[in-house]
Design a protein around this motif. Structure first.
Motif, PDB file in Angstrom:
ATOM      1  N   LYS A  66       0.545  -1.134   0.066  1.00  0.00           N
ATOM      2  CA  LYS A  66       0.163  -0.106  -0.013  1.00  0.00           C
ATOM      3  C   LYS A  66       0.581   1.436  -0.206  1.00  0.00           C
ATOM      4  N   SER A  67       1.746   1.052   0.726  1.00  0.00           N
ATOM      5  CA  SER A  67       3.130   2.434   0.702  1.00  0.00           C
ATOM      6  C   SER A  67       3.340   2.966  -0.532  1.00  0.00           C
ATOM      7  N   ILE A  68       3.917   1.644  -0.906  1.00  0.00           N
ATOM      8  CA  ILE A  68       4.937   1.484  -2.481  1.00  0.00           C
ATOM      9  C   ILE A  68       3.828   2.376  -3.430  1.00  0.00           C
ATOM     10  N   ALA A 110       7.549   9.536  15.313  1.00  0.00           N
ATOM     11  CA  ALA A 110       8.090   8.228  14.276  1.00  0.00           C
ATOM     12  C   ALA A 110       6.945   8.395  13.236  1.00  0.00           C
ATOM     13  N   SER A 111       6.954   9.201  12.093  1.00  0.00           N
ATOM     14  CA  SER A 111       6.272   9.517  11.032  1.00  0.00           C
ATOM     15  C   SER A 111       6.493   9.472   9.909  1.00  0.00           C
ATOM     16  N   ALA A 112       6.823   8.192   8.934  1.00  0.00           N
ATOM     17  CA  ALA A 112       6.933   8.186   7.680  1.00  0.00           C
ATOM     18  C   ALA A 112       5.762   9.252   6.900  1.00  0.00           C
ATOM     19  N   ILE A 121       4.715  -1.369  12.815  1.00  0.00           N
ATOM     20  CA  ILE A 121       3.517   0.176  13.271  1.00  0.00           C
ATOM     21  C   ILE A 121       2.691  -0.706  13.128  1.00  0.00           C
ATOM     22  N   ASP A 122       2.420  -0.742  12.004  1.00  0.00           N
ATOM     23  CA  ASP A 122       0.829  -1.466  11.201  1.00  0.00           C
ATOM     24  C   ASP A 122       0.472  -2.767  12.106  1.00  0.00           C
ATOM     25  N   GLU A 123       1.557  -3.301  12.271  1.00  0.00           N
ATOM     26  CA  GLU A 123       1.763  -4.683  12.977  1.00  0.00           C
ATOM     27  C   GLU A 123       1.225  -5.557  14.444  1.00  0.00           C
TER      28      GLU A 123
END
Ligand code: S3P
Length: 443
Positions: free
Chosen positions: A22-24, A167-169, A319-321
């Motif tokens: 999803k991110s990519i 911490a946030s991409a 973070i999402d896991e």
């Protein structure tokens, strides 16, 4: 609302092609829209979140077409070439789509109005507004920095050096995407490194980006006003989606499954590290690179898991896991401590509260603190039997369906609809491995 019930299941077996990352996928569409030329994307996630980004890129003037399953083409406008959208941009459930696109449009002197669904409208945007305002961008938002909001890009941007307070991409990426249009160097300092897909794809498209680890953290330095050139992007399977069949296979005795071409970016593999510490049998095969990202086939065999303490320093890489890890912890032997979870409170739902509530509803003893969770493992199948409110959160829905497969009694999720945001075809794919998932009225 379509509710779904997961029933205690037999061993899982087979091979499952998990949908694209999803991110990519968001980043490939956005960079494609800014690049000069035609970007061909394969393996694009065709979930609702990414489809909303595709629609937004069209509204900004890019030509975006779907060729066949997962194969898309984007004709970009070039840096500075986006046009003002005629209508509101609706990012549905996606924080990544909305926040990254704010960075993308903020680099140009135009106005754009952003909105989303009830979940996205309650999520904080001030974390994006603050640094972008320092760069000269203006915002008009609802109370507390919530959507809907308007972004107005200035004629001339100021490049900044910004130290991330969380911490946030997404925040890092929004600043870098704005920095593309700024003269000079834009620097983001990360006390804890987060996923670096933006950095990788920016350099894949020809931007100059330097990364160095220093005493005060990781410095990501982008040279502004690059010429971005279209480049093919082959998107790996999403490790965050792979996590659901992976944990189900670990927990159902006798299971053995393979998940091909899963993204192995080291800033995304915290769950694998944790599961291995718990004793999981996970093998990476055929490791390779795709469009600047490491990829491997994952082979998973069921086995007993032991409790673990997951330190706060690992949070950004998984973070999402946490929701699916919580299910593994509920079945493990011993008491698991998860630390550094404050950010989970501002995801698609308050995930920390949702995990605690859901586990309790399934007969698992938990202690929820402000930013940590303690889970008392059953050392085998937990009771289950609960009904879970998904609260517009795809990962809460999938996690508790996995719980139902592995528990003593079925688990119902009140609304499985949000799963389509990130893992279209989840139910059918899990059934093909042997999972017993049924519409609740036939339960
Ligand atoms: C993402 C970053 C993370 C993650 C989200 C995707 C990204 O969010 O939770 O699912 O693609 O940059 P934060 O930046 O809010 O931690």
């Amino acid at each position: 609302m379509a509710s779904l019930t997961a029933h205690p299941s037999q061993a899982l077996a087979g091979r499952l092609q998990v949908p694209g990352d999803k991110s990519i996928s968001h980043r490939a569409l956005m960079l494609g829209a800014l690049a000069v030329g035609q970007t061909r994307i394969t393996g694009l996630l065709e979930g609702e979140d990414v489809l909303n980004t595709a629609t937004a890129m069209r509204a900004l003037g890019a030509e975006v077409t779907r060729q066949e399953d997962g194969v898309w083409q984007v004709w970009g406008r070039g840096v500075g070439g986006l046009r003002e959208p005629e209508d509101v941009l609706d990012f549905g459930n996606s924080g990544t789509g909305a926040r990254l696109a704010m960075g993308l449009v903020a680099g140009q002197p135009l106005n754009a109005v952003f909105t989303g669904d009830a979940s996205l409208r309650r999520r904080p945007m001030a974390r994006i507004m603050r640094p972008l305002e320092e760069m000269g961008v203006r915002f008009m938002a609802r109370e507390g920095g919530r959507l809907p909001l308007t972004v107005s890009g200035p004629e001339t941007l100021r490049p900044i050096t910004y130290r991330l307070p969380v911490a946030s991409a997404q925040v890092k990426s929004a600043i870098l995407l704005t920095g593309i249009a700024a003269p000079g160097k834009t620097t983001v300092i990360e006390p804890e490194p987060t996923r670096d897909h933006s950095e990788r794809i920016l350099s894949h498209f020809g931007a100059e980006i330097e990364v160095s680890d220093r005493d005060d953290g990781r410095h990501v330095i982008l040279t502004g006003q690059p010429e971005l050139t279209a480049a093919p992007v082959n998107i790996p399977a999403d490790p965050s989606s792979a996590a659901f069949p992976l944990v189900a296979a670990l927990l159902l005795p006798g299971s053995e499954i393979t998940l091909p071409a899963v993204g192995m970016n080291p800033l995304r593999t915290g769950l694998l590290t944790t599961l291995r510490e718990m004793g999981a049998d996970l093998v990476e095969e055929n490791t390779r690179q795709e469009a600047g990202e490491p990829v491997a086939d994952l082979r998973i065999r069921a086995g007993r898991l032991q409790a673990v303490t997951v330190p706060a320093a690992r949070t950004p890489s998984m973070i999402d896991e946490y929701p699916i890890l919580a299910i593994a912890a509920a079945c493990a032997e011993g008491v698991t401590h998860l630390e550094g979870l404050a950010e989970l409170r501002v995801k698609e739902s308050d995930r920390l509260a949702a995990m605690a509530r859901g586990l309790q509803a399934c007969g698992v003893k938990v202690e929820e603190e402000q930013d940590s969770l303690t889970i008392h493992g059953a050392g085998g199948p937990p009771p289950g039997g609960g009904t879970i409110e998904a609260d517009l959160d795809h990962r809460i829905a999938m996690s508790f369906l996995v719980m139902g497969l592995c528990a003593q009694h079925p688990v119902t999720v009140d609304d499985a609809g949000p799963i389509n945001t990130s893992f279209p075809g989840f139910t059918e794919a899990m059934r093909a491995l042997g999972a017993d998932l049924r519409p609740s009225d036939s339960a």
